[in-house]
Design an enzyme around this catalytic site. Structure first.
Site, PDB file in Angstrom:
ATOM      1  N   CYS A   1       0.803  36.472   6.648  1.00  8.38           N
ATOM      2  CA  CYS A   1       1.654  35.464   6.010  1.00  8.38           C
ATOM      3  C   CYS A   1       3.031  35.507   6.664  1.00  8.38           C
ATOM      4  O   CYS A   1       3.538  36.574   6.971  1.00  8.38           O
ATOM      5  CB  CYS A   1       1.774  35.722   4.513  1.00  8.38           C
ATOM      6  SG  CYS A   1       2.729  34.425   3.666  1.00  8.38           S
TER       7      CYS A   1
ATOM      8  N   CYS B   1       5.995  42.193  -1.024  1.00  2.00           N
ATOM      9  CA  CYS B   1       4.595  41.949  -0.638  1.00  2.00           C
ATOM     10  C   CYS B   1       4.298  42.591   0.710  1.00  2.00           C
ATOM     11  O   CYS B   1       4.968  42.282   1.705  1.00  2.00           O
ATOM     12  CB  CYS B   1       4.364  40.443  -0.583  1.00  2.00           C
ATOM     13  SG  CYS B   1       2.775  39.995   0.142  1.00  2.00           S
TER      14      CYS B   1
ATOM     15  N   CYS C   1       7.975  37.764   1.776  1.00  2.91           N
ATOM     16  CA  CYS C   1       8.492  38.154   0.457  1.00  2.91           C
ATOM     17  C   CYS C   1       8.651  39.675   0.453  1.00  2.91           C
ATOM     18  O   CYS C   1       7.762  40.397   0.912  1.00  2.91           O
ATOM     19  CB  CYS C   1       7.536  37.710  -0.644  1.00  2.91           C
ATOM     20  SG  CYS C   1       7.287  35.930  -0.680  1.00  2.91           S
TER      21      CYS C   1
ATOM     22  N   GLU D   1      -9.836  40.060   2.546  1.00  4.58           N
ATOM     23  CA  GLU D   1     -10.653  40.533   1.431  1.00  4.58           C
ATOM     24  C   GLU D   1     -10.807  39.428   0.396  1.00  4.58           C
ATOM     25  O   GLU D   1      -9.875  38.679   0.125  1.00  4.58           O
ATOM     26  CB  GLU D   1     -10.014  41.750   0.769  1.00  4.58           C
ATOM     27  CG  GLU D   1     -10.994  42.449  -0.160  1.00  4.58           C
ATOM     28  CD  GLU D   1     -10.382  43.679  -0.802  1.00  4.58           C
ATOM     29  OE1 GLU D   1     -10.995  44.745  -0.737  1.00  4.58           O
ATOM     30  OE2 GLU D   1      -9.302  43.562  -1.391  1.00  4.58           O
TER      31      GLU D   1
ATOM     32  N   CYS E   1       0.177  36.723  -5.591  1.00  3.56           N
ATOM     33  CA  CYS E   1      -0.024  36.194  -4.256  1.00  3.56           C
ATOM     34  C   CYS E   1       0.418  37.198  -3.201  1.00  3.56           C
ATOM     35  O   CYS E   1       1.563  37.602  -3.165  1.00  3.56           O
ATOM     36  CB  CYS E   1       0.805  34.917  -4.178  1.00  3.56           C
ATOM     37  SG  CYS E   1       1.340  34.408  -2.580  1.00  3.56           S
TER      38      CYS E   1
ATOM     39  N   CYS F   1     -11.004  35.493  -6.158  1.00  4.76           N
ATOM     40  CA  CYS F   1      -9.685  35.374  -5.539  1.00  4.76           C
ATOM     41  C   CYS F   1      -9.878  35.321  -4.026  1.00  4.76           C
ATOM     42  O   CYS F   1     -10.436  36.249  -3.445  1.00  4.76           O
ATOM     43  CB  CYS F   1      -8.825  36.569  -5.935  1.00  4.76           C
ATOM     44  SG  CYS F   1      -7.172  36.507  -5.215  1.00  4.76           S
TER      45      CYS F   1
HETATM   46  S1  SF4 Z   1       3.803  36.966  -1.740  1.00  4.62           S
HETATM   47 FE1  SF4 Z   1       2.419  35.338  -0.912  1.00  4.62          FE
HETATM   48  S2  SF4 Z   1       3.858  33.931   0.141  1.00  4.62           S
HETATM   49 FE2  SF4 Z   1       5.001  35.857  -0.167  1.00  4.62          FE
HETATM   50  S3  SF4 Z   1       4.663  37.017   1.750  1.00  4.62           S
HETATM   51 FE3  SF4 Z   1       3.070  37.651   0.281  1.00  4.62          FE
HETATM   52  S4  SF4 Z   1       1.281  36.359   0.779  1.00  4.62           S
HETATM   53 FE4  SF4 Z   1       3.117  35.384   1.678  1.00  4.62          FE
END
Ligand code: SF4
Length: 371
Positions: A111, A118, A115, A91, A350, A104
């Protein structure tokens, strides 16, 4: 096989036209047609000789990612859901504000960095996006939003009047870790900065990283732009738990890399992103540790109210906690702001954006979940 011209920056395009027996100025003409005008048909590139147009039609194409959905939310935020093949979707989000318009964009499908806060990180890594898929997000947004020339100049500040082009700022803060796809991110950045393409100033383009130390140095050498670092914890013990990458590149090394980066950066500060997780990183003692850390590197801190997602195990810090945390940092002389929560919180840290894409894709866009 045809070459996708969106994959080529000025240098690559110059090499490509040289291979066709053409002079370098043809590359500049092509850049303007492809990126400024958003043209996809060689036949309409009227100042290019017909013989070259015919050669281009045989050997090249201009192919941005396919738009699956294009929607505008109540607060004016516009989102495109883009197909990047094999069941993967990313997106791209445009956030209009009074003095700027920020796009953005994503740099990877998925990824690998896991994290804990996330949802993208929880879903794993699929692949790096190609240059055409990264710059293609800006290409699509510019075509949709307006193509008057950008006014980006190195001496501009964000307080400047809004440029004519709708997208005045770009943040690489969507899905993925940009610095783990540097080979494709750098040509895309060069196109963003190229006066024949998007002409954005380095200060208006921000790469956001979780802290890949050697790649921060590489970015500084290859294409310094504004840098944001996803910090999210003020000590190694907590950051190790929230962001496994910290075990490889602990805070001391990360802060040293930030200080080195500032010697080449277009801005004289790093932005530290700090997601506010209730009872995890939002106490008075955390703020004190963060103040100590922040004193080591010229920086601004951006507090981000957490956007909960199913099964995250975290909750957003209450408004009053965030306000107090922000005030404690400001009182210590650390410039700190709290990110405004828009209609759909599309400005999150992020990866949070991308996570929400995947969470919402089936419902909002009627799309099967990306792999
Ligand atoms: S916060 Fe950024 S670096 Fe961390 S898992 Fe999510 S997308 Fe990846």
């Amino acid at each position: 096989m045809s070459v996708n011209l969106l994959d080529l920056d000025a240098q690559g395009l110059t090499r490509f036209v040289a291979g066709l027996g053409e002079k370098p100025f043809r590359a500049r003409q092509l850049l303007r047609w492809v990126h400024r005008a958003g043209e996809t048909e060689f036949a309409r590139m009227t100042d290019i000789a017909r013989s070259l147009r015919e050669k281009l039609a045989e050997r090249a194409l201009i192919a941005p990612p396919r738009v699956l959905r294009d929607g505008v939310s109540a607060d004016g935020t516009r989102k495109w859901l883009l197909d990047v093949g094999r069941g993967n979707a990313i997106e791209t989000v445009f956030i209009p504000e009074a003095a700027r318009g920020t796009l953005c964009i994503s740099t990877q499908a998925g990824c690998a960095l896991a994290c804990r806060f996330c949802s993208t990180g929880r879903q794993g890594f699929n692949r790096n996006l190609a240059v055409a898929e990264i710059i293609g997000q800006l290409w699509i947004a510019n075509r949709a939003l307006g193509s008057a020339p950008a006014r980006g100049r190195a001496d501009e500040d964000e307080s400047d009047a809004r440029p004519e082009r709708a997208v005045s700022n770009v943040v690489l803060m969507g899905m993925g870790e940009p610095l783990l796809n540097l080979d494709h991110v750098v040509p895309a950045l060069r196109l963003m900065l190229d006066d024949n393409a998007y002409g954005l100033s380095r200060r208006r383009v921000t790469v956001s990283t979780s802290g890949i130390v050697p790649m921060i140095d590489a970015l500084g050498e290859e294409c310094p732009v504004a840098l944001a670092v996803s910090l999210h914890a003020p000590n190694d013990e907590l950051r190790n738990r929230l962001m496994p990458i910290n075990r490889k590149y602990p805070l001391r090394e990360l802060m040293a890399a930030c200080a080195r980066y500032l010697k080449r950066a277009p801005r004289d500060f790093i932005t530290f992103e700090y997601v506010m997780l209730e009872g995890v990183n939002d106490g008075e003692a955390h703020a004190r540790e963060l103040i100590e850390l922040a004193r080591a590197v010229p920086c601004k801190i951006n507090l981000i109210p957490f956007n909960p997602f199913a099964g995250s195990g975290f909750t957003r810090s209450p408004h009053e906690t965030i306000r107090r945390f922000n005030a404690q940092l400001n009182a210590a002389g650390i410039v700190t702001t709290t990110r405004r929560t828009r209609g759909e919180d599309i400005e999150a840290a992020c990866g949070q954006l991308a996570g929400r894409v995947r969470e919402r894709a089936p419902r909002t866009f009627g799309l099967a979940r990306a792999a």
